[in-house]
Enzyme design. Structure first.
Site, PDB file in Angstrom:
ATOM      1  N   GLU A  66      48.110  42.702  36.751  1.00  0.00           N
ATOM      2  CA  GLU A  66      47.056  41.943  36.049  1.00  0.00           C
ATOM      3  C   GLU A  66      46.555  40.410  36.513  1.00  0.00           C
ATOM      4  O   GLU A  66      47.582  39.673  36.715  1.00  0.00           O
ATOM      5  CB  GLU A  66      47.035  41.543  34.427  1.00  0.00           C
ATOM      6  CG  GLU A  66      45.743  41.114  34.229  1.00  0.00           C
ATOM      7  CD  GLU A  66      45.515  40.591  32.850  1.00  0.00           C
ATOM      8  OE1 GLU A  66      44.141  40.682  32.510  1.00  0.00           O
ATOM      9  OE2 GLU A  66      46.827  40.549  32.054  1.00  0.00           O
ATOM     10  N   GLU A  91      48.657  34.553  36.052  1.00  0.00           N
ATOM     11  CA  GLU A  91      47.176  33.752  36.238  1.00  0.00           C
ATOM     12  C   GLU A  91      47.669  32.025  36.510  1.00  0.00           C
ATOM     13  O   GLU A  91      48.605  31.924  36.672  1.00  0.00           O
ATOM     14  CB  GLU A  91      47.068  33.042  34.382  1.00  0.00           C
ATOM     15  CG  GLU A  91      45.802  31.969  34.059  1.00  0.00           C
ATOM     16  CD  GLU A  91      44.299  31.665  34.828  1.00  0.00           C
ATOM     17  OE1 GLU A  91      43.946  31.131  35.529  1.00  0.00           O
ATOM     18  OE2 GLU A  91      44.557  33.949  35.060  1.00  0.00           O
ATOM     19  N   ASP A 141      36.138  35.863  39.393  1.00  0.00           N
ATOM     20  CA  ASP A 141      35.225  35.108  39.358  1.00  0.00           C
ATOM     21  C   ASP A 141      34.049  35.369  40.452  1.00  0.00           C
ATOM     22  O   ASP A 141      34.368  36.300  41.524  1.00  0.00           O
ATOM     23  CB  ASP A 141      35.490  33.647  39.867  1.00  0.00           C
ATOM     24  CG  ASP A 141      34.124  32.352  39.541  1.00  0.00           C
ATOM     25  OD1 ASP A 141      33.283  33.014  40.325  1.00  0.00           O
ATOM     26  OD2 ASP A 141      34.610  31.337  39.590  1.00  0.00           O
TER      27      ASP A 141
END
Length: 233
Positions: A66, A91, A141
């Site tokens: 992910e 992340e 984004d």
């Protein structure tokens, strides 16, 4: 695209798709990081390539990567719905990493590991060719302003890189609520020689993907949700 000695594509993107932000943790995040990092957390910068997923997860299972797991509200839900997978949530922002650890601590899910790093760097340097079962990129984004379009993550070079890291039959799943970016995602995936779209265009929503706060915000503002799915040939 440059290449490594074994012919893998690498280092295609010079403009990062994320904007620098502060890394200060709130009290909940600090407690979660201090308490649970040893169990679920790893750093891309200190991981020796290639990634040894079996050692990281403590079991051998297909790996889903992910990219941009954000604050991690959906990661444990998706991992719980896909127990056959090892889910590596990447992340770049430490508060997001810590918040993901907090969410994990509220569940019994143990097939997730959280890695702090740039998702593209992880793909380029840590992930062997043909090793991933799935890649998830949900609501990246959209960089809607014209001057920022070059920051969008999904380009033909990105989908080529993902295709190289997916095993045969592996799946790239993406979603966005920004139609121009959805069109760019569709075109980029379609352009990848090693990927095929099993749908006429947009894909149905994966049953395992919950409604995220980004999705709720988009729906509240009247935007359509676009899911995409590409399969490695």
């Amino acid at each position: 695209m440059d290449g490594t000695a074994d012919g893998r594509p690498t280092d295609f993107r010079r403009v990062v798709s994320f904007h620098p932000r502060g890394g200060r943790l709130n009290s909940v995040q600090r407690r979660a990081f201090d308490t649970h990092a040893d169990r679920w957390y790893t750093e891309a910068a200190t991981t020796t390539p290639p990634l040894d997923a079996a050692a990281l997860f403590g079991r051998t299972a297909p790996v889903a990567l992910e990219i941009g797991s954000g604050m991690g509200e959906s990661t444990p839900v998706m991992a719980a719905a896909r127990p056959e997978l090892n889910v590596l949530a990447v992340e770049v922002y430490k508060p997001g990493v810590a918040q993901t650890l907090h969410h994990l601590s509220k569940t019994s899910v143990d097939n997730v590991r959280v890695m702090r790093g740039d998702g593209v760097h992880v793909l380029e340097t840590l992930i062997p060719s043909g090793s991933l079962a799935e890649v998830w990129l949900f609501f990246p984004d959209p960089w809607p302003k014209t001057r920022h379009l070059k920051r969008r993550l999904v380009t033909p070079a990105f989908t080529d890189l993902v295709a190289d890291r997916l095993r045969r039959g592996g799946v790239l799943r993406m979603a966005t609520d920004w139609e121009p970016y959805a069109e760019q995602m569709l075109a980029s995936g379609t352009a990848a020689r090693k990927l095929r779209n099993p749908h006429p265009g947009w894909a149905p929503r994966p049953e395992f993907r919950p409604v995220t706060r980004f999705e709720r915000r988009g729906l509240a503002e009247g935007r359509e949700i676009f899911d995409l799915e590409f399969v490695r040939r």
